[in-house]
Write a protein that holds these residues in place. Sequence first.
Motif, PDB file in Angstrom:
ATOM      1  N   LYS A   7      35.490  20.394  39.826  1.00 55.42           N
ATOM      2  CA  LYS A   7      35.663  20.852  38.446  1.00 55.42           C
ATOM      3  C   LYS A   7      37.100  20.645  37.990  1.00 55.42           C
ATOM      4  CE  LYS A   7      34.501  23.268  34.698  1.00 55.42           C
ATOM      5  NZ  LYS A   7      33.421  22.906  33.761  1.00 55.42           N
ATOM      6  N   GLU A   8      38.061  21.007  38.831  1.00 59.20           N
ATOM      7  CA  GLU A   8      39.477  20.845  38.475  1.00 59.20           C
ATOM      8  C   GLU A   8      39.828  19.375  38.311  1.00 59.20           C
ATOM      9  OE1 GLU A   8      41.682  22.842  41.468  1.00 59.20           O
ATOM     10  OE2 GLU A   8      41.278  24.857  40.667  1.00 59.20           O
ATOM     11  N   ALA A  12      41.107  17.562  34.840  1.00 61.19           N
ATOM     12  CA  ALA A  12      42.370  16.824  34.842  1.00 61.19           C
ATOM     13  C   ALA A  12      42.151  15.375  34.420  1.00 61.19           C
ATOM     14  CB  ALA A  12      43.004  16.882  36.225  1.00 61.19           C
ATOM     15  N   LYS A  13      41.041  14.783  34.849  1.00 59.69           N
ATOM     16  CA  LYS A  13      40.708  13.421  34.438  1.00 59.69           C
ATOM     17  C   LYS A  13      40.524  13.350  32.923  1.00 59.69           C
ATOM     18  CE  LYS A  13      37.132   9.868  34.808  1.00 59.69           C
ATOM     19  NZ  LYS A  13      35.961   9.351  35.549  1.00 59.69           N
ATOM     20  N   GLY A  18      42.366  11.737  27.627  1.00 56.32           N
ATOM     21  CA  GLY A  18      42.209  12.230  26.270  1.00 56.32           C
ATOM     22  C   GLY A  18      40.753  12.300  25.886  1.00 56.32           C
ATOM     23  N   MET A  19      39.927  12.695  26.828  1.00 54.80           N
ATOM     24  CA  MET A  19      38.476  12.652  26.666  1.00 54.80           C
ATOM     25  C   MET A  19      37.912  14.062  26.510  1.00 54.80           C
ATOM     26  SD  MET A  19      35.895  10.733  29.351  1.00 54.80           S
ATOM     27  CE  MET A  19      36.279  11.864  30.702  1.00 54.80           C
ATOM     28  N   ARG A  25      29.234  14.483  30.923  1.00 50.28           N
ATOM     29  CA  ARG A  25      30.310  13.747  31.586  1.00 50.28           C
ATOM     30  C   ARG A  25      30.659  14.385  32.928  1.00 50.28           C
ATOM     31  NH1 ARG A  25      33.840  12.777  26.098  1.00 50.28           N
ATOM     32  NH2 ARG A  25      33.031  10.677  25.618  1.00 50.28           N
ATOM     33  N   GLU A  26      30.650  15.687  32.975  1.00 48.13           N
ATOM     34  CA  GLU A  26      30.936  16.367  34.242  1.00 48.13           C
ATOM     35  C   GLU A  26      29.840  16.077  35.263  1.00 48.13           C
ATOM     36  OE1 GLU A  26      32.001  20.806  36.031  1.00 48.13           O
ATOM     37  OE2 GLU A  26      31.475  20.580  33.913  1.00 48.13           O
ATOM     38  N   ARG A  27      28.611  16.056  34.823  1.00 50.60           N
ATOM     39  CA  ARG A  27      27.501  15.755  35.729  1.00 50.60           C
ATOM     40  C   ARG A  27      27.653  14.353  36.311  1.00 50.60           C
ATOM     41  NH1 ARG A  27      23.173  12.919  36.080  1.00 50.60           N
ATOM     42  NH2 ARG A  27      23.489  12.007  34.013  1.00 50.60           N
ATOM     43  N   ARG A  28      27.976  13.371  35.452  1.00 53.82           N
ATOM     44  CA  ARG A  28      28.139  11.994  35.926  1.00 53.82           C
ATOM     45  C   ARG A  28      29.305  11.883  36.894  1.00 53.82           C
ATOM     46  NH1 ARG A  28      27.305  10.414  30.383  1.00 53.82           N
ATOM     47  NH2 ARG A  28      29.507   9.828  30.256  1.00 53.82           N
ATOM     48  N   PHE A  29      30.380  12.604  36.626  1.00 53.35           N
ATOM     49  CA  PHE A  29      31.540  12.588  37.519  1.00 53.35           C
ATOM     50  C   PHE A  29      31.174  13.120  38.901  1.00 53.35           C
ATOM     51  CE2 PHE A  29      35.286  14.898  39.222  1.00 53.35           C
ATOM     52  CZ  PHE A  29      36.115  13.805  39.441  1.00 53.35           C
TER      53      PHE A  29
END
Length: 218
Positions: A7-8, A12-13, A18-19, A25-29
Amino acid sequence: MERVASKELFLAKCEDMGMQVTEERERRFKESLKRTCTATVLDLREQSFKEHAAAALSGWLNSEETFIHLVLCNNELGDEGCAAVARCFQHNTSIISVDLRSNNIGPTGTESIFEGLEANKTITSVDFSTMGGSKRNILGVKGCQAFSAMVARNPVFSQLSARETLLGAREAEALSVGLAVTMSISKLDFGTNKIGPEGAQFICKALANISSSLEWLS
């Protein structure tokens, strides 16, 4: 990876890019981390990480002792990101290899990495190479001088790869200072550079002192 750590890193990404933060997006990451990371390999390649993600990662690795290989190739760490990553080298005692290929790293970032390795007793290998000319890393004279200072103090570091990093005769001379005194180096990869006859002479003269430990040279 731990849920909190991923999560962190994701947050930070997003800050680096600037996203906007979204659940999708978190799920894909997180799914990408599941595909690349294993029990011993922390593979964070091609994540568009810059300095904020590097700082979050470094803070987590200060106390994380699971992974032995850290892969950060093809990100955008730059010099500031390298300085952040290097800070964890003072505390982490599990990582033995670091892959920094193609990260837009300059001499200042290279210097940060080698300074961070001076007191580290577990990391034996760093790859600074550039992949296909993309996001070129450049060690420069300053970075090569930092390498020589590091290997003079670090008895375990044994492998350096620096393909396509614009090494010339001056950089080779700076590297040779450390190569002349270390007894731990077993692999050196300086392929696809412009060291030339003068630079090769510096390297060869220095390597005469470590012929017993050197196993591979390019």
